[in-house]
Design a protein around this motif. Sequence first.
Motif, PDB file in Angstrom:
ATOM      1  N   THR A 168      -0.809   3.148 -12.489  1.00 23.74           N
ATOM      2  CA  THR A 168      -0.399   1.763 -12.275  1.00 23.74           C
ATOM      3  C   THR A 168       1.072   1.548 -12.585  1.00 23.74           C
ATOM      4  O   THR A 168       1.749   0.767 -11.910  1.00 23.74           O
ATOM      5  N   LEU A 218       0.813  -1.212   0.000  1.00 23.80           N
ATOM      6  CA  LEU A 218       0.000   0.000   0.000  1.00 23.80           C
ATOM      7  C   LEU A 218       0.850   1.268   0.000  1.00 23.80           C
ATOM      8  O   LEU A 218       0.334   2.354  -0.248  1.00 23.80           O
ATOM      9  N   LEU A 228       1.791   4.405  -2.979  1.00 28.08           N
ATOM     10  CA  LEU A 228       0.914   5.566  -3.120  1.00 28.08           C
ATOM     11  C   LEU A 228       0.547   6.071  -1.731  1.00 28.08           C
ATOM     12  O   LEU A 228       0.234   5.290  -0.836  1.00 28.08           O
ATOM     13  N   THR A 264      -7.588   9.011  -6.344  1.00 27.16           N
ATOM     14  CA  THR A 264      -7.958   8.015  -7.353  1.00 27.16           C
ATOM     15  C   THR A 264      -9.414   7.580  -7.183  1.00 27.16           C
ATOM     16  O   THR A 264     -10.177   7.495  -8.162  1.00 27.16           O
ATOM     17  N   LEU A 265      -9.793   7.315  -5.949  1.00 32.67           N
ATOM     18  CA  LEU A 265     -11.181   6.936  -5.685  1.00 32.67           C
ATOM     19  C   LEU A 265     -12.133   8.062  -6.040  1.00 32.67           C
ATOM     20  O   LEU A 265     -13.200   7.834  -6.632  1.00 32.67           O
ATOM     21  N   THR A 300      -5.142   5.972 -15.391  1.00 34.61           N
ATOM     22  CA  THR A 300      -4.853   4.732 -14.665  1.00 34.61           C
ATOM     23  C   THR A 300      -3.557   4.091 -15.148  1.00 34.61           C
ATOM     24  O   THR A 300      -2.861   3.433 -14.379  1.00 34.61           O
ATOM     25  N   ALA A 323      -1.790   8.169   1.074  1.00 35.99           N
ATOM     26  CA  ALA A 323      -3.235   8.150   1.333  1.00 35.99           C
ATOM     27  C   ALA A 323      -3.963   9.177   0.464  1.00 35.99           C
ATOM     28  O   ALA A 323      -5.095   8.952   0.023  1.00 35.99           O
ATOM     29  N   TYR A 345       2.949   2.892  -9.670  1.00 36.51           N
ATOM     30  CA  TYR A 345       2.780   1.978  -8.539  1.00 36.51           C
ATOM     31  C   TYR A 345       3.674   0.748  -8.703  1.00 36.51           C
ATOM     32  O   TYR A 345       4.399   0.360  -7.783  1.00 36.51           O
ATOM     33  N   TRP A 351      -4.393   7.650  -3.021  1.00 36.52           N
ATOM     34  CA  TRP A 351      -5.470   6.658  -3.014  1.00 36.52           C
ATOM     35  C   TRP A 351      -6.832   7.347  -2.982  1.00 36.52           C
ATOM     36  O   TRP A 351      -7.766   6.961  -3.709  1.00 36.52           O
TER      37      TRP A 351
END
Length: 329
Positions: free
Chosen positions: A118, A38, A41, A49-50, A114, A43, A121, A46
Amino acid sequence: MISPVRAEAGDYTSAIWTGNMKIVSGLSGLQIDPWGFLLPLTAIVWAATLAALLGVLAVLLLYTLCLPGKIQNRGGWSANTSSSVRVLLQQDVVWPAEWLWWERLMLGLWMLTTLVLTRSYAGNLMSLLAVRYVPQPFQTPRDVLNDPHVAMIWQKYSNNEQFLRGVESGIFREVADLENEGRLMFHTQAQFQESLDTLVRAGSHVLVDMGNNIRGLVASDVSKSGRCDFYLSRDGFLPFSAVIMSQKTNPIIHGLNHRVLALLESGLFKYWAQDVPNFTRCDNIPKRLAFTTTLSITNLWGVFTVLGVGLTAGLMVWSAELVLLLSKG
């Protein structure tokens, strides 16, 4: 160390030293964080992105509400929903022929977003899986209170012992109550080095004392072993002032006060207190250390846990849908 009781009993000079209490604990071995996947990335990333995914879905939903008839004729909104989510999960995407140009553009931009996310990440993940962590759990008295397996050592016959004996409320009342559980003990300064070398090093105890005293003890151990086996808490507590005291109305205090101020201005007190080999070597021990090692199940079990939970949740949803279809049939 000045206190209200001592201030009433005698006269004292200006403070020759100010500081606070710190906790010294033993370092355990290097550990692997199974949830390190985790960490590539933050917080905020994340959450962003959401939020972006929800924004894409909200735009598609808004279009659905504006043109319900046309959307219904081409198969409903669920196709668009699954497409944007499937892109984030790097699954295959079906492009319905009925999609408008702006919907294709939106999904294309989402694909680019994305893709960058990705790739970034994946680029950081492999290096982070090889990181070892140096646990430093005891930073405040509350951290020690919350661990029932760790006891505290304070200085015997000191102002701190007097304070703990008389405190009536708050976190230090809880610390004082540890004595009834066998988790609080008082050692003299002469015993500190042995206590550090045995009890604190073993991890069953932590030592609480003035920051300078603790650094001196740790520095002495480093000089013997050549390594840092202990860490100091980042923050201090119970601030204090150290003074020279004498009986009430003693005229020598006035003469000493001038000399104390001269020594403070020259920096001699600080020099005397910190002129110890390796005095600050263990002040900022790194929390993470990188190693070139092969990956093992200890590195990856967190990833497989998430995968297993996801597959289980998917199986439960599929079973619920199957039962619902059979009940309607």
